[in-house]
Scaffold this motif. Structure first.
Motif, PDB file in Angstrom:
ATOM      1  N   GLY A  87       0.817  -1.209   0.000  1.00  0.00           N
ATOM      2  CA  GLY A  87       0.000   0.000   0.000  1.00  0.00           C
ATOM      3  C   GLY A  87       0.849   1.256   0.000  1.00  0.00           C
ATOM      4  O   GLY A  87       0.571   2.208  -0.735  1.00  0.00           O
ATOM      5  N   ALA A  88       1.902   1.263   0.817  1.00  0.00           N
ATOM      6  CA  ALA A  88       2.795   2.431   0.869  1.00  0.00           C
ATOM      7  C   ALA A  88       3.521   2.622  -0.462  1.00  0.00           C
ATOM      8  O   ALA A  88       3.641   3.759  -0.955  1.00  0.00           O
ATOM      9  N   PHE A  89       3.981   1.530  -1.057  1.00  0.00           N
ATOM     10  CA  PHE A  89       4.645   1.611  -2.360  1.00  0.00           C
ATOM     11  C   PHE A  89       3.692   2.169  -3.415  1.00  0.00           C
ATOM     12  O   PHE A  89       4.035   3.093  -4.156  1.00  0.00           O
ATOM     13  N   SER A  90       2.487   1.640  -3.491  1.00  0.00           N
ATOM     14  CA  SER A  90       1.512   2.087  -4.485  1.00  0.00           C
ATOM     15  C   SER A  90       1.101   3.536  -4.242  1.00  0.00           C
ATOM     16  O   SER A  90       0.926   4.305  -5.189  1.00  0.00           O
ATOM     17  N   LEU A  91       0.939   3.897  -2.976  1.00  0.00           N
ATOM     18  CA  LEU A  91       0.587   5.269  -2.630  1.00  0.00           C
ATOM     19  C   LEU A  91       1.701   6.234  -3.052  1.00  0.00           C
ATOM     20  O   LEU A  91       1.423   7.268  -3.674  1.00  0.00           O
ATOM     21  N   ALA A  92       2.945   5.893  -2.746  1.00  0.00           N
ATOM     22  CA  ALA A  92       4.080   6.741  -3.148  1.00  0.00           C
ATOM     23  C   ALA A  92       4.165   6.832  -4.664  1.00  0.00           C
ATOM     24  O   ALA A  92       4.376   7.920  -5.228  1.00  0.00           O
ATOM     25  N   ASP A  93       3.984   5.717  -5.350  1.00  0.00           N
ATOM     26  CA  ASP A  93       4.011   5.703  -6.813  1.00  0.00           C
ATOM     27  C   ASP A  93       2.910   6.600  -7.369  1.00  0.00           C
ATOM     28  O   ASP A  93       3.128   7.358  -8.320  1.00  0.00           O
ATOM     29  N   GLY A  94       1.732   6.551  -6.777  1.00  0.00           N
ATOM     30  CA  GLY A  94       0.624   7.380  -7.233  1.00  0.00           C
ATOM     31  C   GLY A  94       0.854   8.857  -7.001  1.00  0.00           C
ATOM     32  O   GLY A  94       0.610   9.685  -7.883  1.00  0.00           O
ATOM     33  N   VAL A  95       1.348   9.210  -5.822  1.00  0.00           N
ATOM     34  CA  VAL A  95       1.599  10.627  -5.506  1.00  0.00           C
ATOM     35  C   VAL A  95       2.671  11.198  -6.431  1.00  0.00           C
ATOM     36  O   VAL A  95       2.508  12.286  -7.004  1.00  0.00           O
ATOM     37  N   VAL A  96       3.772  10.459  -6.611  1.00  0.00           N
ATOM     38  CA  VAL A  96       4.841  10.924  -7.501  1.00  0.00           C
ATOM     39  C   VAL A  96       4.339  11.011  -8.939  1.00  0.00           C
ATOM     40  O   VAL A  96       4.635  11.959  -9.663  1.00  0.00           O
ATOM     41  N   GLY A  97       3.543  10.046  -9.349  1.00  0.00           N
ATOM     42  CA  GLY A  97       2.982  10.063 -10.704  1.00  0.00           C
ATOM     43  C   GLY A  97       2.038  11.235 -10.940  1.00  0.00           C
ATOM     44  O   GLY A  97       2.043  11.841 -12.017  1.00  0.00           O
ATOM     45  N   ILE A  98       1.230  11.566  -9.941  1.00  0.00           N
ATOM     46  CA  ILE A  98       0.335  12.723 -10.066  1.00  0.00           C
ATOM     47  C   ILE A  98       1.158  13.998 -10.209  1.00  0.00           C
ATOM     48  O   ILE A  98       0.860  14.857 -11.039  1.00  0.00           O
ATOM     49  N   TRP A  99       2.208  14.119  -9.422  1.00  0.00           N
ATOM     50  CA  TRP A  99       3.097  15.281  -9.520  1.00  0.00           C
ATOM     51  C   TRP A  99       3.654  15.394 -10.943  1.00  0.00           C
ATOM     52  O   TRP A  99       3.643  16.463 -11.540  1.00  0.00           O
ATOM     53  N   MET A 100       4.132  14.271 -11.477  1.00  0.00           N
ATOM     54  CA  MET A 100       4.705  14.286 -12.827  1.00  0.00           C
ATOM     55  C   MET A 100       3.653  14.653 -13.873  1.00  0.00           C
ATOM     56  O   MET A 100       3.928  15.427 -14.787  1.00  0.00           O
TER      57      MET A 100
END
Length: 187
Positions: free
Chosen positions: A49-62
Motif C-alpha cells: 500500500g505504501a509503495f503504491s501510494l508513493a508511486d501514485g503521488v509521484v505520478g500525479i506530480w509528474m
C-alpha cells in the motif's frame, strides 16, 4: 529531429529526479520483500500500500507538472490514480485475504503495465530508449496475468515475485531517470 528540445522530453527532463525517486522506492520495496520474507500478511499489505501510494503521488506530480507541455498528460495521471487508489485500498482495508490481495496486485499490475505501454508509444517520437518503458509495461502485464493464472502459488512466492518485479521496474526507472537527466532543459 532533436528529441532533446521536444515538449514532453523537456517536461520529463526537468523532473528527472521524480523518475529516480520512483525507481528508488520500487527498489527499496523489492529488497524489503526479498530480505524480510517472514513478515506477516498485514505487513505485506501495508508495504504494498505504501509503495503504491508513493508511486501514485509521484505520478500525479509528474502528470500535473507536464500538463502545460503535453496534451497526453492524462495518461500519466490515469497511471498515477490507479496506483493511488490501489494503495489506499490496501492501507485502509488490511484485513483482506491473500487471494484478494493477489487479485488486487494482479489487476494493478496489468492496468499500470498497459498505461506504461501507452505512454511509451506516445514517447517514441520524443525520447530514445522508450523501449525501457515498453519493457516495464509488458513485464507488468505478464506479471499480472501470471498472478491471475496461478493464484494458489502461495504468499511467499507472491512476495518473491513482487520483490523481483519491483526491483526490475525500479532499476529501469533509475536508468531512464539518468538518461533524461542528460537532456538540457531550456528556460
Amino acid at each position: 529531429m532533436n528529441i532533446e528540445n521536444l515538449p514532453l522530453t523537456q517536461a520529463i527532463a526537468s523532473n528527472w529526479w521524480m523518475l529516480l525517486l520512483r525507481g528508488l522506492f520500487a527498489i527499496a520495496f523489492g529488497l524489503c520483500a526479498w530480505f524480510l520474507p517472514g513478515v506477516s500478511l498485514a505487513v505485506l499489505i501495508i508495504m504494498f500500500g505504501a509503495f503504491s501510494l508513493a508511486d501514485g503521488v509521484v505520478g500525479i506530480w509528474m502528470a500535473f507538472s507536464g500538463r502545460q507541455q503535453n496534451d497526453h498528460w492524462w495518461v500519466l495521471l490515469l497511471w498515477a490514480i490507479s496506483s493511488l487508489l490501489v494503495g489506499l485500498c490496501a492501507l485502509f482495508a488490511p484485513g483482506v485475504t491473500a487471494v484478494v490481495l493477489l487479485w488486487l496486485i494482479a489487476a494493478w499490475s496489468i492496468i499500470v503495465g498497459v498505461l506504461q505501454i501507452a505512454a511509451a508509444i506516445r514517447l517514441r517520437q520524443e525520447l530514445q530508449g522508450e523501449w525501457r518503458l515498453v519493457l516495464s509495461g509488458a513485464l507488468g502485464v505478464l506479471f499480472g496475468v501470471a498472478l491471475f493464472a496461478w493464484p494458489g502459488a502461495g504468499i511467499l512466492t507472491l512476495l518473491w515475485l513482487i520483490g523481483a518485479f519491483a526491483v526490475l521496474i525500479g532499476v529501469l526507472l533509475v536508468i531512464l531517470a539518468f538518461k533524461v537527466r542528460s537532456f538540457k532543459v531550456s528556460a
